[in-house]
Write a protein that holds these residues in place. Structure first.
Motif, PDB file in Angstrom:
ATOM      1  N   ALA A  51     -15.740  17.107 -46.911  1.00  0.00           N
ATOM      2  CA  ALA A  51     -15.103  16.987 -48.321  1.00  0.00           C
ATOM      3  C   ALA A  51     -14.544  18.025 -48.764  1.00  0.00           C
ATOM      4  O   ALA A  51     -13.480  17.738 -49.754  1.00  0.00           O
ATOM      5  CB  ALA A  51     -16.629  16.716 -49.068  1.00  0.00           C
ATOM      6  N   MET A  52     -14.861  19.352 -48.470  1.00  0.00           N
ATOM      7  CA  MET A  52     -14.098  20.303 -49.278  1.00  0.00           C
ATOM      8  C   MET A  52     -12.470  20.427 -48.533  1.00  0.00           C
ATOM      9  O   MET A  52     -11.576  20.516 -49.099  1.00  0.00           O
ATOM     10  CB  MET A  52     -14.796  21.870 -48.912  1.00  0.00           C
ATOM     11  CG  MET A  52     -15.874  21.973 -49.535  1.00  0.00           C
ATOM     12  SD  MET A  52     -16.685  23.232 -48.928  1.00  0.00           S
ATOM     13  CE  MET A  52     -15.970  24.719 -49.386  1.00  0.00           C
ATOM     14  N   ALA A  53     -12.429  20.219 -47.180  1.00  0.00           N
ATOM     15  CA  ALA A  53     -11.180  19.927 -46.522  1.00  0.00           C
ATOM     16  C   ALA A  53     -10.312  18.725 -47.309  1.00  0.00           C
ATOM     17  O   ALA A  53      -8.906  18.915 -47.618  1.00  0.00           O
ATOM     18  CB  ALA A  53     -11.376  19.731 -45.289  1.00  0.00           C
ATOM     19  N   GLU A  54     -10.878  17.757 -47.708  1.00  0.00           N
ATOM     20  CA  GLU A  54     -10.099  16.647 -48.381  1.00  0.00           C
ATOM     21  C   GLU A  54      -9.836  16.953 -49.862  1.00  0.00           C
ATOM     22  O   GLU A  54      -8.542  16.679 -50.253  1.00  0.00           O
ATOM     23  CB  GLU A  54     -10.989  15.376 -48.432  1.00  0.00           C
ATOM     24  CG  GLU A  54     -11.393  14.691 -46.860  1.00  0.00           C
ATOM     25  CD  GLU A  54     -12.710  13.551 -47.248  1.00  0.00           C
ATOM     26  OE1 GLU A  54     -12.794  13.324 -48.384  1.00  0.00           O
ATOM     27  OE2 GLU A  54     -12.856  12.953 -46.242  1.00  0.00           O
ATOM     28  N   ARG A  55     -10.577  17.735 -50.209  1.00  0.00           N
ATOM     29  CA  ARG A  55     -10.209  18.205 -51.685  1.00  0.00           C
ATOM     30  C   ARG A  55      -8.898  19.318 -51.775  1.00  0.00           C
ATOM     31  O   ARG A  55      -8.115  19.321 -52.353  1.00  0.00           O
ATOM     32  CB  ARG A  55     -11.448  18.878 -52.453  1.00  0.00           C
ATOM     33  CG  ARG A  55     -12.344  17.879 -52.936  1.00  0.00           C
ATOM     34  CD  ARG A  55     -11.763  16.914 -53.918  1.00  0.00           C
ATOM     35  NE  ARG A  55     -11.160  17.437 -54.837  1.00  0.00           N
ATOM     36  CZ  ARG A  55      -9.867  16.942 -55.499  1.00  0.00           C
ATOM     37  NH1 ARG A  55      -9.400  15.831 -54.802  1.00  0.00           N
ATOM     38  NH2 ARG A  55      -9.207  17.465 -56.564  1.00  0.00           N
ATOM     39  N   SER A  56      -9.060  20.219 -50.718  1.00  0.00           N
ATOM     40  CA  SER A  56      -8.120  21.211 -50.276  1.00  0.00           C
ATOM     41  C   SER A  56      -6.755  20.569 -50.157  1.00  0.00           C
ATOM     42  O   SER A  56      -5.726  20.686 -50.666  1.00  0.00           O
ATOM     43  CB  SER A  56      -8.372  22.032 -49.215  1.00  0.00           C
ATOM     44  OG  SER A  56      -7.569  23.070 -48.929  1.00  0.00           O
ATOM     45  N   ARG A  57      -6.856  19.448 -49.193  1.00  0.00           N
ATOM     46  CA  ARG A  57      -5.677  18.746 -48.842  1.00  0.00           C
ATOM     47  C   ARG A  57      -4.952  18.198 -49.969  1.00  0.00           C
ATOM     48  O   ARG A  57      -3.677  18.108 -50.119  1.00  0.00           O
ATOM     49  CB  ARG A  57      -5.601  17.904 -47.715  1.00  0.00           C
ATOM     50  CG  ARG A  57      -4.429  17.410 -47.196  1.00  0.00           C
ATOM     51  CD  ARG A  57      -4.687  16.042 -46.174  1.00  0.00           C
ATOM     52  NE  ARG A  57      -5.389  16.809 -44.682  1.00  0.00           N
ATOM     53  CZ  ARG A  57      -4.641  17.609 -43.745  1.00  0.00           C
ATOM     54  NH1 ARG A  57      -3.282  17.869 -43.995  1.00  0.00           N
ATOM     55  NH2 ARG A  57      -5.342  18.239 -43.124  1.00  0.00           N
ATOM     56  N   ALA A  58      -5.661  17.377 -50.756  1.00  0.00           N
ATOM     57  CA  ALA A  58      -5.232  16.777 -52.011  1.00  0.00           C
ATOM     58  C   ALA A  58      -4.664  17.651 -52.954  1.00  0.00           C
ATOM     59  O   ALA A  58      -3.562  17.471 -53.877  1.00  0.00           O
ATOM     60  CB  ALA A  58      -6.488  16.034 -52.684  1.00  0.00           C
ATOM     61  N   LEU A  59      -4.848  19.134 -53.047  1.00  0.00           N
ATOM     62  CA  LEU A  59      -4.221  20.174 -53.856  1.00  0.00           C
ATOM     63  C   LEU A  59      -3.101  20.507 -53.305  1.00  0.00           C
ATOM     64  O   LEU A  59      -2.366  21.296 -53.916  1.00  0.00           O
ATOM     65  CB  LEU A  59      -5.434  21.221 -54.387  1.00  0.00           C
ATOM     66  CG  LEU A  59      -6.729  20.847 -54.885  1.00  0.00           C
ATOM     67  CD1 LEU A  59      -7.776  21.989 -54.979  1.00  0.00           C
ATOM     68  CD2 LEU A  59      -6.125  20.439 -56.327  1.00  0.00           C
ATOM     69  N   GLY A  60      -3.097  20.497 -51.994  1.00  0.00           N
ATOM     70  CA  GLY A  60      -1.943  21.254 -51.147  1.00  0.00           C
ATOM     71  C   GLY A  60      -0.589  20.600 -51.628  1.00  0.00           C
ATOM     72  O   GLY A  60      -0.258  19.553 -51.865  1.00  0.00           O
ATOM     73  N   LYS A  61       0.469  21.836 -51.683  1.00  0.00           N
ATOM     74  CA  LYS A  61       2.136  21.321 -51.820  1.00  0.00           C
ATOM     75  C   LYS A  61       2.952  21.604 -50.762  1.00  0.00           C
ATOM     76  O   LYS A  61       3.279  22.953 -50.825  1.00  0.00           O
ATOM     77  CB  LYS A  61       2.407  21.623 -53.249  1.00  0.00           C
ATOM     78  CG  LYS A  61       1.806  20.715 -54.356  1.00  0.00           C
ATOM     79  CD  LYS A  61       2.234  21.242 -55.854  1.00  0.00           C
ATOM     80  CE  LYS A  61       1.857  20.077 -56.747  1.00  0.00           C
ATOM     81  NZ  LYS A  61       0.255  20.107 -56.949  1.00  0.00           N
ATOM     82  N   PRO A  62       2.555  21.210 -49.403  1.00  0.00           N
ATOM     83  CA  PRO A  62       3.179  21.999 -48.363  1.00  0.00           C
ATOM     84  C   PRO A  62       4.905  21.814 -48.618  1.00  0.00           C
ATOM     85  O   PRO A  62       5.548  22.713 -47.852  1.00  0.00           O
ATOM     86  CB  PRO A  62       2.890  21.040 -47.117  1.00  0.00           C
ATOM     87  CG  PRO A  62       2.478  19.628 -47.875  1.00  0.00           C
ATOM     88  CD  PRO A  62       1.778  19.963 -49.050  1.00  0.00           C
ATOM     89  N   GLY A  63       5.296  20.925 -49.117  1.00  0.00           N
ATOM     90  CA  GLY A  63       6.985  20.878 -49.576  1.00  0.00           C
ATOM     91  C   GLY A  63       7.313  21.719 -50.889  1.00  0.00           C
ATOM     92  O   GLY A  63       8.456  21.360 -51.174  1.00  0.00           O
ATOM     93  N   ALA A  64       6.510  22.703 -51.194  1.00  0.00           N
ATOM     94  CA  ALA A  64       6.824  23.394 -52.319  1.00  0.00           C
ATOM     95  C   ALA A  64       8.181  24.043 -52.269  1.00  0.00           C
ATOM     96  O   ALA A  64       9.039  24.045 -53.296  1.00  0.00           O
ATOM     97  CB  ALA A  64       5.963  24.335 -52.579  1.00  0.00           C
ATOM     98  N   ALA A  65       8.418  24.824 -51.182  1.00  0.00           N
ATOM     99  CA  ALA A  65       9.833  25.350 -51.238  1.00  0.00           C
ATOM    100  C   ALA A  65      10.980  24.583 -51.042  1.00  0.00           C
ATOM    101  O   ALA A  65      11.904  24.803 -51.554  1.00  0.00           O
ATOM    102  CB  ALA A  65       9.848  26.410 -49.661  1.00  0.00           C
ATOM    103  N   ARG A  66      10.769  23.406 -50.489  1.00  0.00           N
ATOM    104  CA  ARG A  66      12.028  22.177 -50.528  1.00  0.00           C
ATOM    105  C   ARG A  66      12.103  21.843 -51.899  1.00  0.00           C
ATOM    106  O   ARG A  66      13.420  21.810 -52.377  1.00  0.00           O
ATOM    107  CB  ARG A  66      11.842  21.192 -49.638  1.00  0.00           C
ATOM    108  CG  ARG A  66      12.091  21.611 -48.086  1.00  0.00           C
ATOM    109  CD  ARG A  66      11.949  20.254 -47.188  1.00  0.00           C
ATOM    110  NE  ARG A  66      10.359  20.144 -47.276  1.00  0.00           N
ATOM    111  CZ  ARG A  66       9.881  18.692 -47.061  1.00  0.00           C
ATOM    112  NH1 ARG A  66      10.949  17.673 -46.772  1.00  0.00           N
ATOM    113  NH2 ARG A  66       8.653  18.446 -46.814  1.00  0.00           N
ATOM    114  N   ALA A  67      11.146  21.568 -52.739  1.00  0.00           N
ATOM    115  CA  ALA A  67      11.118  21.160 -54.022  1.00  0.00           C
ATOM    116  C   ALA A  67      11.854  22.140 -54.992  1.00  0.00           C
ATOM    117  O   ALA A  67      12.735  21.889 -55.803  1.00  0.00           O
ATOM    118  CB  ALA A  67       9.897  20.868 -54.509  1.00  0.00           C
TER     119      ALA A  67
END
Length: 382
Positions: A355-371
């Motif tokens: 459950a914590m992993a799901e919340r972590s992934r939902a918060l993540g922005k792996p494409g931030a540098a491209r954005a």
């Protein structure tokens, strides 16, 4: 989209702590990968300032947060509440300008079309240069925590990059123009920008058992103890069979102690020194034990990893920790007993970890540098 006439991008960081530099490195690596026609240069501002100023700005900061966190907390809060127009702030900026003359000359020699700052210091210096028509490049500022301190409120930027919606809200509340604020996340290296994290393959590549849990421990801190002592206690916990990966970084003494400890624990401990493969280590982990630095937690979220946070530095790391706790992606401990208890409890509760992993992934922005780079490069009009 690559513009028809690529230009030159300058990325400026400050080596006061690791996060500002790692964000800059992530932007540079992403630019080289996705915008190969652009020339990208990363400069650590501290390499081009007076030696005395560099020592105070970098070494003094590290010693203060480690040895006198209460003093740092007071100074952090005081600076946050002090207006930019105050005499103390004008004096600070004057000292910075005198100490950074070589930095300004180096930037002028580079002749960039756009500049991204991952720290407020070069942003402040260059905003003044633009006001005096001594700099033509567009200026952008990337905030590298899940909090907004007054020092990051630098007027005159072409754009501001926020870690999340709350930071953007705080930017607007402090008077920055809404149209220039972009919620991108904090840049992480391209290796963290993946659609799926193959845990079993990562565990196997480390020589670990895919059927047993993995705890990744990347830092100690005040209250919880140094990394070798943390590892020793955790390995001694009763009724636990998980594997431990401990990253000592450039601390050769800690790495040697961890290697000696590993020899006593029959494959349960994997000691790691300096590494450029943190993405692989995090991918293998069921739980990451770390201090809540902005970049480290952004990497964890990009890969959807639950966290146990230790000993946050007063100020920015405390706010980072609060953000993760509110969102359900992490637990927090500030003493050794709590660390032992919470690791044992979390590793014995796979549904909670998932459950914590799901919340972590939902918060993540792996494409931030491209954005970020899309905004910067399109904003140059080239």
């Amino acid at each position: 989209m690559i513009p028809p006439h690529p230009g030159k991008l300058l990325i400026l960081s400050v080596s006061a702590g690791n996060g500002h530099v790692r964000a800059a490195q992530a932007l540079a690596a992403t630019a080289q990968l996705h915008w190969p026609g652009w020339q990208c240069v990363h400069i650590d501002a501290m390499a081009h300032v007076a030696a005395g100023f560099r020592k105070v700005y970098t070494d003094w900061y590290i010693k203060l947060v480690n040895r006198a966190p209460d003093v740092w907390s007071y100074l952090h809060g005081k600076a946050d509440a002090t207006p930019h127009s105050a005499a103390s702030q004008r004096l600070r900026r004057g000292i910075e300008r005198l100490s950074a003359r070589e930095l300004l000359r180096q930037i002028a020699r580079e002749r960039p079309d756009a500049i991204v700052c991952t720290h407020f210091l070069p942003a402040e210096l260059l905003a003044r240069e633009r006001q005096r028509a001594r700099l033509a490049a567009s200026l952008w500022l990337q905030v590298t925590d899940y909090d907004l301190h007054n020092m990051w409120i630098v007027p005159g930027m072409a754009g501001y990059f926020a870690a999340n919606e709350e930071v953007a809200f705080r930017m607007r509340a402090r008077g920055l123009p809404a149209a220039r604020i972009h919620v991108t996340g904090i840049p992480v290296m391209p290796a963290f920008d993946v659609a799926t994290a193959e845990r079993e393959a990562a565990v196997r590549s480390l020589g670990l058992d895919t059927a047993r849990g993995v705890v990744l421990m990347v830092s100690g801190g005040a209250g919880v103890g140094d990394l070798p002592s943390m590892a020793r206690r955790v390995l001694a916990l009763p009724d636990q069979d998980f594997q431990l990966v401990a990253v000592a970084g450039r601390n050769a003494e800690a790495h040697a102690q961890l290697q000696a400890l590993a020899a006593q624990h029959g494959g349960r401990l994997l000691p790691i020194g300096f590494t450029t493969e943190m993405d692989r280590l995090m991918t293998a982990a069921d739980l990451v034990v770390t201090k809540p630095g902005g970049l480290t937690i952004s990497e964890c979220m990009a890969l959807g990893r639950p966290m146990l946070l230790t000993s946050p530095i007063p100020g920015q790391e405390e706010h980072n920790a609060i953000h993760l706790l509110e969102e359900g992606a992490a637990w927090l401990t500030d003493d050794a007993i709590g660390l032992d208890y919470k690791i044992a409890r979390l590793m014995a509760d796979p549904p909670r970890l998932r459950a914590m992993a799901e919340r972590s992934r939902a918060l993540g922005k792996p494409g931030a540098a491209r954005a970020v780079l899309m905004q910067v490069i399109e904003g140059t009009g080239r």
